[in-house]
Enzyme design. Structure first.
Site, PDB file in Angstrom:
ATOM      1  N   CYS A 117       0.935  -1.233  -0.067  1.00 25.80           N
ATOM      2  CA  CYS A 117       0.128  -0.070  -0.094  1.00 25.80           C
ATOM      3  C   CYS A 117       0.894   1.229   0.059  1.00 25.80           C
ATOM      4  O   CYS A 117       1.953   1.149   0.351  1.00 25.80           O
ATOM      5  CB  CYS A 117      -0.852   0.110   1.281  1.00 25.80           C
ATOM      6  SG  CYS A 117      -2.392   1.210   1.159  1.00 25.80           S
ATOM      7  N   CYS A 119      -0.059   4.274   1.771  1.00 28.99           N
ATOM      8  CA  CYS A 119      -0.176   5.161   2.732  1.00 28.99           C
ATOM      9  C   CYS A 119       0.571   5.662   3.974  1.00 28.99           C
ATOM     10  O   CYS A 119       0.697   6.617   4.455  1.00 28.99           O
ATOM     11  CB  CYS A 119      -1.643   4.658   3.265  1.00 28.99           C
ATOM     12  SG  CYS A 119      -1.815   3.324   4.139  1.00 28.99           S
ATOM     13  N   CYS A 127      -4.054   6.135   0.330  1.00 36.04           N
ATOM     14  CA  CYS A 127      -3.457   4.763  -0.211  1.00 36.04           C
ATOM     15  C   CYS A 127      -3.257   4.943  -1.552  1.00 36.04           C
ATOM     16  O   CYS A 127      -2.790   3.933  -2.132  1.00 36.04           O
ATOM     17  CB  CYS A 127      -4.524   3.876   0.043  1.00 36.04           C
ATOM     18  SG  CYS A 127      -5.115   3.406   1.901  1.00 36.04           S
ATOM     19  N   LYS A 193     -12.426  -5.198   2.630  1.00 30.53           N
ATOM     20  CA  LYS A 193     -11.583  -4.379   3.695  1.00 30.53           C
ATOM     21  C   LYS A 193     -12.724  -3.239   4.044  1.00 30.53           C
ATOM     22  O   LYS A 193     -12.652  -2.268   2.996  1.00 30.53           O
ATOM     23  CB  LYS A 193     -10.412  -3.840   3.310  1.00 30.53           C
ATOM     24  CG  LYS A 193      -9.709  -2.870   4.320  1.00 30.53           C
ATOM     25  CD  LYS A 193      -8.231  -2.518   3.716  1.00 30.53           C
ATOM     26  CE  LYS A 193      -7.588  -1.628   4.657  1.00 30.53           C
ATOM     27  NZ  LYS A 193      -6.299  -1.345   4.222  1.00 30.53           N
ATOM     28  N   ARG A 203      -2.776   3.271  12.551  1.00 28.89           N
ATOM     29  CA  ARG A 203      -2.423   4.189  11.955  1.00 28.89           C
ATOM     30  C   ARG A 203      -1.417   5.091  12.806  1.00 28.89           C
ATOM     31  O   ARG A 203      -0.659   5.954  12.379  1.00 28.89           O
ATOM     32  CB  ARG A 203      -3.569   5.043  11.490  1.00 28.89           C
ATOM     33  CG  ARG A 203      -4.416   4.343  10.366  1.00 28.89           C
ATOM     34  CD  ARG A 203      -5.634   5.108   9.870  1.00 28.89           C
ATOM     35  NE  ARG A 203      -6.432   4.464   9.007  1.00 28.89           N
ATOM     36  CZ  ARG A 203      -7.583   4.546   8.552  1.00 28.89           C
ATOM     37  NH1 ARG A 203      -8.312   5.784   9.098  1.00 28.89           N
ATOM     38  NH2 ARG A 203      -8.159   3.834   7.750  1.00 28.89           N
ATOM     39  N   ARG A 215     -10.945   7.414   4.585  1.00 30.49           N
ATOM     40  CA  ARG A 215     -10.659   6.201   3.222  1.00 30.49           C
ATOM     41  C   ARG A 215     -11.941   5.560   2.841  1.00 30.49           C
ATOM     42  O   ARG A 215     -12.166   4.521   2.299  1.00 30.49           O
ATOM     43  CB  ARG A 215      -9.789   5.175   3.731  1.00 30.49           C
ATOM     44  CG  ARG A 215      -8.411   5.691   4.348  1.00 30.49           C
ATOM     45  CD  ARG A 215      -7.456   4.475   4.182  1.00 30.49           C
ATOM     46  NE  ARG A 215      -6.522   4.252   5.285  1.00 30.49           N
ATOM     47  CZ  ARG A 215      -5.437   5.452   5.099  1.00 30.49           C
ATOM     48  NH1 ARG A 215      -5.496   6.402   4.342  1.00 30.49           N
ATOM     49  NH2 ARG A 215      -4.478   5.453   6.052  1.00 30.49           N
ATOM     50  N   GLU A 231     -17.086  -8.167  -4.011  1.00 27.86           N
ATOM     51  CA  GLU A 231     -15.586  -7.917  -3.913  1.00 27.86           C
ATOM     52  C   GLU A 231     -14.817  -8.749  -4.016  1.00 27.86           C
ATOM     53  O   GLU A 231     -13.887  -8.997  -4.608  1.00 27.86           O
ATOM     54  CB  GLU A 231     -15.420  -6.736  -2.710  1.00 27.86           C
ATOM     55  CG  GLU A 231     -15.806  -5.550  -2.490  1.00 27.86           C
ATOM     56  CD  GLU A 231     -14.847  -4.663  -3.319  1.00 27.86           C
ATOM     57  OE1 GLU A 231     -13.881  -4.918  -3.948  1.00 27.86           O
ATOM     58  OE2 GLU A 231     -15.563  -3.370  -3.752  1.00 27.86           O
ATOM     59  N   LYS A 246     -11.478  -8.100   6.588  1.00 23.86           N
ATOM     60  CA  LYS A 246     -10.847  -7.184   7.561  1.00 23.86           C
ATOM     61  C   LYS A 246     -11.645  -6.068   7.881  1.00 23.86           C
ATOM     62  O   LYS A 246     -12.101  -5.497   7.054  1.00 23.86           O
ATOM     63  CB  LYS A 246      -9.378  -6.695   7.006  1.00 23.86           C
ATOM     64  CG  LYS A 246      -8.658  -5.656   7.576  1.00 23.86           C
ATOM     65  CD  LYS A 246      -7.682  -5.234   6.698  1.00 23.86           C
ATOM     66  CE  LYS A 246      -6.881  -4.034   7.529  1.00 23.86           C
ATOM     67  NZ  LYS A 246      -5.968  -3.175   6.896  1.00 23.86           N
ATOM     68  N   SER A 272      -5.597  -3.801  14.518  1.00 25.60           N
ATOM     69  CA  SER A 272      -5.099  -3.197  15.793  1.00 25.60           C
ATOM     70  C   SER A 272      -5.941  -2.773  16.905  1.00 25.60           C
ATOM     71  O   SER A 272      -5.778  -2.896  17.974  1.00 25.60           O
ATOM     72  CB  SER A 272      -4.309  -2.119  15.310  1.00 25.60           C
ATOM     73  OG  SER A 272      -5.157  -1.080  14.633  1.00 25.60           O
ATOM     74  N   TYR A 311      -2.115  -9.965  16.067  1.00 23.33           N
ATOM     75  CA  TYR A 311      -0.974  -9.373  17.007  1.00 23.33           C
ATOM     76  C   TYR A 311      -0.713 -10.204  18.154  1.00 23.33           C
ATOM     77  O   TYR A 311       0.229  -9.938  18.789  1.00 23.33           O
ATOM     78  CB  TYR A 311      -1.167  -7.922  17.374  1.00 23.33           C
ATOM     79  CG  TYR A 311      -1.424  -6.880  16.155  1.00 23.33           C
ATOM     80  CD1 TYR A 311      -0.134  -6.391  15.514  1.00 23.33           C
ATOM     81  CD2 TYR A 311      -2.588  -6.703  15.693  1.00 23.33           C
ATOM     82  CE1 TYR A 311      -0.220  -5.788  14.411  1.00 23.33           C
ATOM     83  CE2 TYR A 311      -2.859  -5.928  14.435  1.00 23.33           C
ATOM     84  CZ  TYR A 311      -1.750  -5.239  13.875  1.00 23.33           C
ATOM     85  OH  TYR A 311      -1.540  -4.544  12.611  1.00 23.33           O
TER      86      TYR A 311
HETATM   87  C1  PBG Z   1      -2.655   0.034   4.976  1.00 19.05           C
HETATM   88  C2  PBG Z   1      -3.476  -0.818   5.964  1.00 19.05           C
HETATM   89  C3  PBG Z   1      -4.032  -0.700   7.306  1.00 19.05           C
HETATM   90  C4  PBG Z   1      -3.951  -1.722   7.687  1.00 19.05           C
HETATM   91  C5  PBG Z   1      -3.309  -2.676   7.322  1.00 19.05           C
HETATM   92  N1  PBG Z   1      -2.996  -2.217   6.071  1.00 19.05           N
HETATM   93  C6  PBG Z   1      -4.548   0.682   7.624  1.00 19.05           C
HETATM   94  C7  PBG Z   1      -5.917   1.195   6.933  1.00 19.05           C
HETATM   95  O1  PBG Z   1      -6.031   0.844   6.094  1.00 19.05           O
HETATM   96  O2  PBG Z   1      -5.950   2.732   7.624  1.00 19.05           O
HETATM   97  C8  PBG Z   1      -4.524  -1.783   9.217  1.00 19.05           C
HETATM   98  C9  PBG Z   1      -4.373  -3.000   9.984  1.00 19.05           C
HETATM   99  C10 PBG Z   1      -4.598  -2.746  11.537  1.00 19.05           C
HETATM  100  O3  PBG Z   1      -5.421  -1.823  12.014  1.00 19.05           O
HETATM  101  O4  PBG Z   1      -4.001  -3.643  12.397  1.00 19.05           O
HETATM  102  N2  PBG Z   1      -3.723   0.437   4.069  1.00 19.05           N
HETATM  103 ZN    ZN Z   2      -3.298   2.087   2.665  1.00 13.39          ZN
END
Ligand code: PBG
Ligand code: ZN
Length: 322
Positions: A117, A119, A127, A193, A203, A215, A231, A246, A272, A311
């Protein structure tokens, strides 16, 4: 009948034998943040127990974690400097590319997945590339994502995980990899996603919050279930090898739907925010962290995920709880 039922309920061994879902270390993936930095490891405040590692620190911790049974890792890079085009993402000597080469030397049998990605690498935190109005430009971004994926494959990635949510990215990345002799490198697509508030701690960890806006134009509406199937199917048509949903915990119904509708391997990402909630409540003594972590992962497995990115992977393996 009544007697047999009672016996089945009453015997620990029988319960063990007839258990429908098991968590196994082989299906878990541990995420790591690798930063261009001199400090070996810097703690991430929003994610207690997680760190931003230097390349050196990453190799050290991966070696240890491997001996505790971590089979697979997911790498995120944090560059020293950011710019509008996210150049660090596809630089040959970028932080992820450098880390990959070192991992291939030091721990050849570890399965290494890389997040693709922009970002973490763009100064605006989106992104993809932006137009003058600050909107993400889908098609010009595809080329940069494909270049990023290729640079990861060249550096030794086992699996590529595009997380950007641009339309057509799986096809673009697949084509570039195939044309350059990497047709054997599979794609694990963040196909489903959602635009989720649960990404907050990530983030903070990756310094990848959008400077303005959000986003929602490229990530999915949390209210939509049928869209998830569209999707997933679109990414399968474009050439995805593994499909991902996710976040995981708040979307167990979606995991089950995708499991039933698609026959590819399915991954789910316990993100996260899901980690931070369990971890924080555990630290306050309000819940039993380990028991809740295990139950949350079991729920994701029961919903139909083959692979879980979490995690908690390292801690649970180190404590021998799997
Ligand atoms: C990047 C990305 C993100 C996550 C994984 N890849 C953040 C987002 O889309 O803002 C999130 C992973 C997490 O929260 O553990 N695009
Ligand atoms: Zn991203």
């Amino acid at each position: 009948m009544f007697y047999r039922g009672r016996r089945l309920r009453g015997t620990a061994l029988l319960r063990e034998m007839t258990r429908e879902t098991r968590l196994d270390p082989q299906s878990l993936v541990m995420p790591y943040f690798v930063e261009e930095s001199s400090r070996e490891a810097a703690p991430i405040a929003a994610m207690p127990g997680q760190f931003r590692y230097s390349v050196k620190g990453l190799i050290k911790t991966l070696k240890e974690d491997r001996t505790h049974g971590v089979n697979a890792c997911l790498l995120f890079g944090i560059p020293k400097s950011k710019d509008p085009a996210g150049k660090g993402a596809y630089a040959k000597d970028g932080v992820v590319q450098t880390a990959l080469r070192r991992i291939r030397d030091a721990i050849p049998d570890l399965c290494v997945i890389t997040d693709v990605c922009l970002c973490e690498y763009t100064d605006h935190g989106h992104c993809g590339l932006l137009d003058a109005k600050g909107e993400v430009r889908n098609d010009p971004t595809l080329d940069l994502l494909a270049r990023t994926a290729l640079s990861h494959a060249e550096a030794g990635a086992d699996l590529i995980a595009p997380s950007d949510m641009m339309d057509g990215r799986i096809e673009a990345i697949r084509k570039t990899l195939d044309e350059n002799g990497f047709s054997a490198v599979p794609l694990i697509s963040y196909a489903v996603k959602y635009a989720s508030a649960y990404y907050g701690p990530f983030r903070e960890a990756a310094g990848s919050s959008p400077r303005f806006g959000n986003r929602k134009s490229y990530q999915m509406d949390p209210a939509n279930r049928r869209e998830a199937l569209r999707e997933a199917k679109a990414d399968i048509t474009e050439g995805a090898d593994i499909i991902m949903v996710k976040p995981a915990g708040p979307y167990l119904d979606v995991i089950r739907e995708v499991r039933n509708a698609c026959d590819l391997p399915l991954a789910a990402y316990q993100v996260s925010g899901e980690y931070a909630l369990i971890k924080s409540a555990g630290e306050l003594g309000r819940i039993d962290e380990q028991a809740v972590a295990l139950e949350s992962l079991l729920g994701i497995k029961r919903a139909g995920a083959d692979i879980i990115i979490s995690y908690f992977t390292r801690d649970l393996l180190r404590l021998n709880l799997l």
